[in-house]
Enzyme design. Sequence first.
Site, mmCIF file in Angstrom:
data_model
loop_
_atom_site.group_PDB
_atom_site.id
_atom_site.type_symbol
_atom_site.label_atom_id
_atom_site.label_comp_id
_atom_site.label_asym_id
_atom_site.label_seq_id
_atom_site.Cartn_x
_atom_site.Cartn_y
_atom_site.Cartn_z
ATOM 1 N N GLY A 84 0.883 -1.527 0.346
ATOM 2 C CA GLY A 84 0.375 -0.003 -0.404
ATOM 3 C C GLY A 84 1.065 1.088 -0.036
ATOM 4 O O GLY A 84 1.935 1.181 0.798
ATOM 5 N N ASP A 88 -0.834 11.891 0.903
ATOM 6 C CA ASP A 88 -1.288 12.420 0.906
ATOM 7 C C ASP A 88 -1.587 13.573 0.848
ATOM 8 O O ASP A 88 -0.692 14.661 0.550
ATOM 9 C CB ASP A 88 -1.168 12.583 2.764
ATOM 10 C CG ASP A 88 -1.222 11.290 3.272
ATOM 11 O OD1 ASP A 88 -1.673 10.428 2.555
ATOM 12 O OD2 ASP A 88 -0.875 11.439 4.197
ATOM 13 N N TYR A 147 -6.808 7.379 0.353
ATOM 14 C CA TYR A 147 -6.097 6.719 1.350
ATOM 15 C C TYR A 147 -7.332 6.003 1.936
ATOM 16 O O TYR A 147 -7.491 4.236 2.029
ATOM 17 C CB TYR A 147 -5.012 7.195 1.878
ATOM 18 C CG TYR A 147 -4.173 5.851 2.471
ATOM 19 C CD1 TYR A 147 -3.114 5.259 2.391
ATOM 20 C CD2 TYR A 147 -4.351 5.391 3.974
ATOM 21 C CE1 TYR A 147 -2.907 3.786 3.034
ATOM 22 C CE2 TYR A 147 -3.647 4.569 5.013
ATOM 23 C CZ TYR A 147 -2.598 3.733 4.624
ATOM 24 O OH TYR A 147 -2.185 2.816 4.915
ATOM 25 N N PRO A 177 -4.321 -1.525 11.305
ATOM 26 C CA PRO A 177 -2.915 -0.743 11.787
ATOM 27 C C PRO A 177 -3.164 0.413 12.180
ATOM 28 O O PRO A 177 -4.310 1.559 11.421
ATOM 29 C CB PRO A 177 -1.600 -1.012 11.337
ATOM 30 C CG PRO A 177 -1.792 -1.791 10.210
ATOM 31 C CD PRO A 177 -3.314 -1.642 9.495
ATOM 32 N N GLY A 178 -3.277 1.190 13.352
ATOM 33 C CA GLY A 178 -2.757 2.512 13.449
ATOM 34 C C GLY A 178 -2.032 3.074 13.213
ATOM 35 O O GLY A 178 -1.370 2.385 12.328
HETATM 36 N N1 CAA Z 1 -6.305 17.332 11.595
HETATM 37 C C1 CAA Z 1 -6.442 18.827 11.655
HETATM 38 N N2 CAA Z 1 -6.221 19.840 11.164
HETATM 39 C C2 CAA Z 1 -4.601 18.806 10.475
HETATM 40 C C3 CAA Z 1 -4.731 17.783 10.766
HETATM 41 C C4 CAA Z 1 -5.101 17.138 11.105
HETATM 42 N N3 CAA Z 1 -4.760 16.462 11.083
HETATM 43 N N4 CAA Z 1 -3.427 18.387 9.943
HETATM 44 C C5 CAA Z 1 -3.061 19.256 9.043
HETATM 45 N N5 CAA Z 1 -4.313 19.909 9.261
HETATM 46 C C6 CAA Z 1 -4.308 21.239 9.607
HETATM 47 C C7 CAA Z 1 -2.701 22.540 9.665
HETATM 48 O O1 CAA Z 1 -2.714 22.348 10.426
HETATM 49 C C8 CAA Z 1 -3.112 22.913 8.953
HETATM 50 O O2 CAA Z 1 -3.925 24.526 9.171
HETATM 51 P P1 CAA Z 1 -3.774 25.784 9.771
HETATM 52 O O3 CAA Z 1 -4.336 26.336 8.789
HETATM 53 O O4 CAA Z 1 -4.282 26.049 10.901
HETATM 54 O O5 CAA Z 1 -2.082 25.958 10.116
HETATM 55 C C9 CAA Z 1 -3.635 22.836 7.506
HETATM 56 O O6 CAA Z 1 -4.597 21.742 8.078
HETATM 57 C C10 CAA Z 1 -3.439 22.957 6.265
HETATM 58 O O7 CAA Z 1 -1.889 21.809 7.156
HETATM 59 P P2 CAA Z 1 -1.020 21.705 5.969
HETATM 60 O O8 CAA Z 1 0.091 23.692 5.730
HETATM 61 O O9 CAA Z 1 -0.018 20.965 5.976
HETATM 62 O O10 CAA Z 1 -0.752 21.644 4.411
HETATM 63 P P3 CAA Z 1 -1.166 20.724 3.384
HETATM 64 O O11 CAA Z 1 -1.867 21.171 2.216
HETATM 65 O O12 CAA Z 1 0.646 22.054 2.813
HETATM 66 O O13 CAA Z 1 -1.132 19.363 3.711
HETATM 67 C C11 CAA Z 1 -1.529 17.123 4.607
HETATM 68 C C12 CAA Z 1 -1.570 18.738 4.534
HETATM 69 C C13 CAA Z 1 -0.839 17.064 3.288
HETATM 70 C C14 CAA Z 1 -3.096 16.757 5.472
HETATM 71 C C15 CAA Z 1 -0.447 17.366 5.474
HETATM 72 O O14 CAA Z 1 -0.593 18.363 6.810
HETATM 73 C C16 CAA Z 1 -0.488 15.648 5.582
HETATM 74 O O15 CAA Z 1 0.430 14.793 5.647
HETATM 75 N N6 CAA Z 1 -0.530 15.198 7.070
HETATM 76 C C17 CAA Z 1 -0.778 14.499 7.505
HETATM 77 C C18 CAA Z 1 -1.844 12.703 7.160
HETATM 78 C C19 CAA Z 1 -1.324 11.657 7.981
HETATM 79 O O16 CAA Z 1 -1.872 11.662 9.194
HETATM 80 N N7 CAA Z 1 -1.480 10.772 7.493
HETATM 81 C C20 CAA Z 1 -0.868 9.403 7.496
HETATM 82 C C21 CAA Z 1 -0.036 8.969 7.159
HETATM 83 S S1 CAA Z 1 0.368 7.048 7.699
HETATM 84 C C22 CAA Z 1 -0.564 6.285 7.390
HETATM 85 O O17 CAA Z 1 -1.248 5.975 6.176
HETATM 86 C C23 CAA Z 1 -0.371 4.550 7.948
HETATM 87 C C24 CAA Z 1 -1.513 4.223 8.200
HETATM 88 O O18 CAA Z 1 -2.183 3.735 7.767
HETATM 89 C C25 CAA Z 1 -2.328 4.909 9.518
#
Ligand code: CAA
Length: 242
Positions: A84, A88, A147, A177-178
């Site tokens: 997978g 994001d 995703y 998984p978490g």
């Molecule tokens: N909850 C609430 N708000 C969030 C957030 C969240 N989880 N993540 C980001 N935000 C908010 C930011 O704080 C920011 O807020 P402000 O405008 O107040 O600053 C706003 O969203 C925009 O964020 P970014 O500037 O980071 O925006 P971006 O477009 O550059 O990126 C994103 C956005 C791609 C979502 C990036 O924040 C990111 O990669 N987040 C992580 C996503 C995630 O958790 N992925 C899991 C990967 S692991 C996995 O998938 C394995 C599994 O199965 C568990």
Amino acid sequence: MARVALVTGGTRGIGGAISLGLQQAGCKVAAVYAGNDEAAERFRDATGIPVFKWNVCDFDSCRRGIETVAAELGPVEVLVNNAGITRDATLHKMTPEQWSAVVSTNLDSLFNMTRNVIEGMRDRGFGRIVSIGSINGQKGQFGQSNYAATKAALIGFTKSVALENAAKGITVNAVCPGYIGTEMVRAVPEEVLKSKILPQIPVGRLGEPEEIARCVVFLAGDEAGFITGSTLSVNGGQYMAS
Ligand code: CAA
């Protein structure tokens, strides 16, 4: 006789731990990977587990690859759909390429792999299929509409294929998984991980790949024949799905 197990994305991260766990449980394991030759060779040399390279997004590559594994190790009795990827982005910024790459790798692969082993399993009257979902398919996640959609779909796929094959000695289950300490999670921006994700995990840490592997080994066992269509959540208490 040792069961033959095939793990997609089986040379690194959670998949690598699953391949090792199944080997330790006495299976003959085939680890399938798509691109990272160096990591795959390192894994093969360290574990003795044979590695096979093909693209799980392509149906014919899966068919040919599964035939090769069958010729070298024997017919596949345990399939672990683990491969997978993430791409994001919030939906308003997501490109069609980010959408399609995730749907094809995480969802089309389930069909491509499972379709190519299911007839043999039905003929032989035994099979174990375990697919790796995600907490984010259960609860949704900011930045992961692609995703999360595939991982939610994986649960519907699991339940349907479980129903169709329950009378044939085949079980079909999902492990969700978490946040586990792998490259995929390390790709999350450090600030987001620290401020938004870690505080939501009651156990207070990321999970270990081996903690997922032991669940897969359990569901893959001959003794697990009464568990089918189930979803096992392994997330440190972050989301308690019923
Ligand atoms: N909850 C609430 N708000 C969030 C957030 C969240 N989880 N993540 C980001 N935000 C908010 C930011 O704080 C920011 O807020 P402000 O405008 O107040 O600053 C706003 O969203 C925009 O964020 P970014 O500037 O980071 O925006 P971006 O477009 O550059 O990126 C994103 C956005 C791609 C979502 C990036 O924040 C990111 O990669 N987040 C992580 C996503 C995630 O958790 N992925 C899991 C990967 S692991 C996995 O998938 C394995 C599994 O199965 C568990």
